[in-house]
Write a protein that holds these residues in place. Structure first.
Motif, PDB file in Angstrom:
ATOM      1  N   PHE A   1       0.821  -1.211   0.000  1.00 50.37           N
ATOM      2  CA  PHE A   1       0.000   0.000   0.000  1.00 50.37           C
ATOM      3  C   PHE A   1       0.856   1.263   0.000  1.00 50.37           C
ATOM      4  CE2 PHE A   1      -3.689  -2.470   2.001  1.00 50.37           C
ATOM      5  CZ  PHE A   1      -4.282  -2.670   0.765  1.00 50.37           C
ATOM      6  N   LEU A   2       2.084   1.149   0.486  1.00 54.28           N
ATOM      7  CA  LEU A   2       2.967   2.324   0.481  1.00 54.28           C
ATOM      8  C   LEU A   2       3.314   2.768  -0.936  1.00 54.28           C
ATOM      9  CD1 LEU A   2       5.243   1.580   3.550  1.00 54.28           C
ATOM     10  CD2 LEU A   2       3.575   3.424   3.307  1.00 54.28           C
ATOM     11  N   TYR A   3       3.111   1.897  -1.907  1.00 57.45           N
ATOM     12  CA  TYR A   3       3.315   2.302  -3.307  1.00 57.45           C
ATOM     13  C   TYR A   3       2.347   3.419  -3.701  1.00 57.45           C
ATOM     14  CZ  TYR A   3       6.542  -1.532  -4.259  1.00 57.45           C
ATOM     15  OH  TYR A   3       7.625  -2.365  -4.250  1.00 57.45           O
ATOM     16  N   LEU A   4       1.230   3.511  -3.006  1.00 59.81           N
ATOM     17  CA  LEU A   4       0.279   4.589  -3.277  1.00 59.81           C
ATOM     18  C   LEU A   4       0.900   5.961  -3.016  1.00 59.81           C
ATOM     19  CD1 LEU A   4      -2.882   2.944  -1.692  1.00 59.81           C
ATOM     20  CD2 LEU A   4      -2.474   3.349  -4.136  1.00 59.81           C
ATOM     21  N   CYS A   5       1.927   5.996  -2.183  1.00 63.41           N
ATOM     22  CA  CYS A   5       2.613   7.254  -1.885  1.00 63.41           C
ATOM     23  C   CYS A   5       3.353   7.802  -3.101  1.00 63.41           C
ATOM     24  CB  CYS A   5       3.584   7.073  -0.716  1.00 63.41           C
ATOM     25  SG  CYS A   5       2.766   6.630   0.822  1.00 63.41           S
ATOM     26  N   ILE A   6       3.439   7.022  -4.137  1.00 65.44           N
ATOM     27  CA  ILE A   6       4.106   7.468  -5.364  1.00 65.44           C
ATOM     28  C   ILE A   6       3.177   8.380  -6.170  1.00 65.44           C
ATOM     29  CG2 ILE A   6       5.129   6.640  -7.535  1.00 65.44           C
ATOM     30  CD1 ILE A   6       6.130   4.223  -5.910  1.00 65.44           C
ATOM     31  N   LEU A   7       1.871   8.335  -5.905  1.00 60.50           N
ATOM     32  CA  LEU A   7       0.923   9.172  -6.646  1.00 60.50           C
ATOM     33  C   LEU A   7       1.278  10.661  -6.624  1.00 60.50           C
ATOM     34  CD1 LEU A   7      -2.402   7.361  -5.736  1.00 60.50           C
ATOM     35  CD2 LEU A   7      -1.449   7.627  -8.043  1.00 60.50           C
ATOM     36  N   PRO A   8       1.554  11.263  -5.463  1.00 59.67           N
ATOM     37  CA  PRO A   8       1.917  12.689  -5.500  1.00 59.67           C
ATOM     38  C   PRO A   8       3.268  12.933  -6.181  1.00 59.67           C
ATOM     39  CG  PRO A   8       2.009  11.873  -3.248  1.00 59.67           C
ATOM     40  CD  PRO A   8       1.427  10.785  -4.088  1.00 59.67           C
ATOM     41  N   ILE A   9       4.133  11.942  -6.180  1.00 56.98           N
ATOM     42  CA  ILE A   9       5.415  12.077  -6.874  1.00 56.98           C
ATOM     43  C   ILE A   9       5.166  12.098  -8.384  1.00 56.98           C
ATOM     44  CG2 ILE A   9       7.648  10.958  -7.303  1.00 56.98           C
ATOM     45  CD1 ILE A   9       7.395   9.892  -4.338  1.00 56.98           C
ATOM     46  N   ILE A  10       4.271  11.235  -8.851  1.00 51.80           N
ATOM     47  CA  ILE A  10       3.888  11.244 -10.270  1.00 51.80           C
ATOM     48  C   ILE A  10       3.272  12.599 -10.628  1.00 51.80           C
ATOM     49  CG2 ILE A  10       2.283  10.255 -11.967  1.00 51.80           C
ATOM     50  CD1 ILE A  10       2.710   7.535 -10.474  1.00 51.80           C
ATOM     51  N   ALA A  11       2.382  13.094  -9.761  1.00 53.37           N
ATOM     52  CA  ALA A  11       1.746  14.400 -10.006  1.00 53.37           C
ATOM     53  C   ALA A  11       2.790  15.507 -10.057  1.00 53.37           C
ATOM     54  CB  ALA A  11       0.702  14.690  -8.928  1.00 53.37           C
ATOM     55  N   GLY A  12       3.764  15.456  -9.153  1.00 48.43           N
ATOM     56  CA  GLY A  12       4.809  16.480  -9.129  1.00 48.43           C
ATOM     57  C   GLY A  12       5.664  16.459 -10.383  1.00 48.43           C
ATOM     58  N   ILE A  13       6.046  15.272 -10.820  1.00 40.86           N
ATOM     59  CA  ILE A  13       6.850  15.149 -12.049  1.00 40.86           C
ATOM     60  C   ILE A  13       6.044  15.651 -13.245  1.00 40.86           C
ATOM     61  CG2 ILE A  13       7.899  13.493 -13.642  1.00 40.86           C
ATOM     62  CD1 ILE A  13       8.659  11.836 -11.080  1.00 40.86           C
ATOM     63  N   ALA A  14       4.776  15.255 -13.317  1.00 44.07           N
ATOM     64  CA  ALA A  14       3.919  15.711 -14.415  1.00 44.07           C
ATOM     65  C   ALA A  14       3.761  17.232 -14.385  1.00 44.07           C
ATOM     66  CB  ALA A  14       2.554  15.026 -14.347  1.00 44.07           C
ATOM     67  N   ASP A  15       3.673  17.802 -13.184  1.00 50.32           N
ATOM     68  CA  ASP A  15       3.554  19.254 -13.040  1.00 50.32           C
ATOM     69  C   ASP A  15       4.809  19.951 -13.585  1.00 50.32           C
ATOM     70  OD1 ASP A  15       2.678  21.795 -12.357  1.00 50.32           O
ATOM     71  OD2 ASP A  15       2.418  21.359 -10.238  1.00 50.32           O
ATOM     72  N   TYR A  16       5.974  19.393 -13.297  1.00 50.15           N
ATOM     73  CA  TYR A  16       7.212  19.973 -13.835  1.00 50.15           C
ATOM     74  C   TYR A  16       7.230  19.918 -15.358  1.00 50.15           C
ATOM     75  CZ  TYR A  16       9.647  20.792  -9.450  1.00 50.15           C
ATOM     76  OH  TYR A  16      10.023  21.286  -8.233  1.00 50.15           O
ATOM     77  N   ILE A  17       6.842  18.788 -15.919  1.00 50.25           N
ATOM     78  CA  ILE A  17       6.836  18.665 -17.382  1.00 50.25           C
ATOM     79  C   ILE A  17       5.800  19.621 -17.982  1.00 50.25           C
ATOM     80  CG2 ILE A  17       6.461  17.093 -19.327  1.00 50.25           C
ATOM     81  CD1 ILE A  17       7.543  14.839 -17.434  1.00 50.25           C
ATOM     82  N   GLU A  18       4.651  19.730 -17.325  1.00 51.37           N
ATOM     83  CA  GLU A  18       3.632  20.699 -17.751  1.00 51.37           C
ATOM     84  C   GLU A  18       4.212  22.108 -17.743  1.00 51.37           C
ATOM     85  OE1 GLU A  18      -0.772  21.663 -16.114  1.00 51.37           O
ATOM     86  OE2 GLU A  18       0.875  22.079 -14.720  1.00 51.37           O
TER      87      GLU A  18
END
Length: 188
Positions: free
Chosen positions: A113-130
């Protein structure tokens, strides 16, 4: 991935999470109250690209950039984007910490379940690319390409999707914790 989950398990102390959460939300409040309104002063009510969770197309980008004018586009580049280059890192770290903190409060936690903590990291990376895409489009306007809009829009959608899923997961975890807290009390 294993290293990330071990790091999250170690870094979930309440004080660290609270400080990061507060810092992140101070930056977010500054964007919402200062830099976004300063940029939108030139947009004639049109939403900024960062604020379009369903994405956008070339026509929307050209209309927005035209409406912003030279000063508005410069404001976007010099006021909103610099703050939005700080926020994704803070969001990724603090919100991963928030979820890790609450997940570790669940008894018999499945470490997966701790893999779910990667969701905000994905959002952050996507935000940088955006953000990089928006910078590129602002700098090349009026010759914005369909490809640059499509790629940037795709990362806007990834950012908003990962963020939405994250908050849904967090709400579910908080509800589970709430029920578990109430359960022993109702037995007394």
């Amino acid at each position: 991935m294993e290293k990330i989950t071990k790091l999250l398990e170690k870094q979930h102390s309440g004080k660290k999470v609270l400080v990061l959460f507060l810092l992140t939300n101070i930056v977010y409040a500054y964007m919402l109250l200062v830099t976004i309104p300063a940029t939108m002063d030139f947009s004639n009510g049109l939403q900024l690209l960062d604020m379009m969770p369903a994405g956008y197309d070339l026509e929307v980008v050209n209309t927005l950039f035209h409406t912003l004018g030279d000063i508005g586009r410069q404001t976007y580049l010099s006021k909103q984007i610099p703050i939005d280059m700080i926020y994704p890192l803070l969001f990724a770290i603090s919100y991963a910490g928030v979820l890790a903190y609450f997940l570790t409060k669940l008894p018999k936690l499945n470490p997966k379940f701790l893999y779910l903590c990667i969701l905000p990291i994905i959002a952050g990376i996507a935000d940088y690319i955006e953000n990089i895409g928006i910078i590129s489009m602002l700098n090349t306007y009026p010759t914005v390409t369909e490809t640059s809009v499509h790629i940037t829009s795709m990362f806007s959608i990834i950012k908003s999707s990962a963020t939405t899923i994250y908050f849904l997961v967090l709400i579910v975890v908080l509800i589970i914790l709430g029920f578990r807290k109430l359960k022993p009390r109702s037995k007394n």
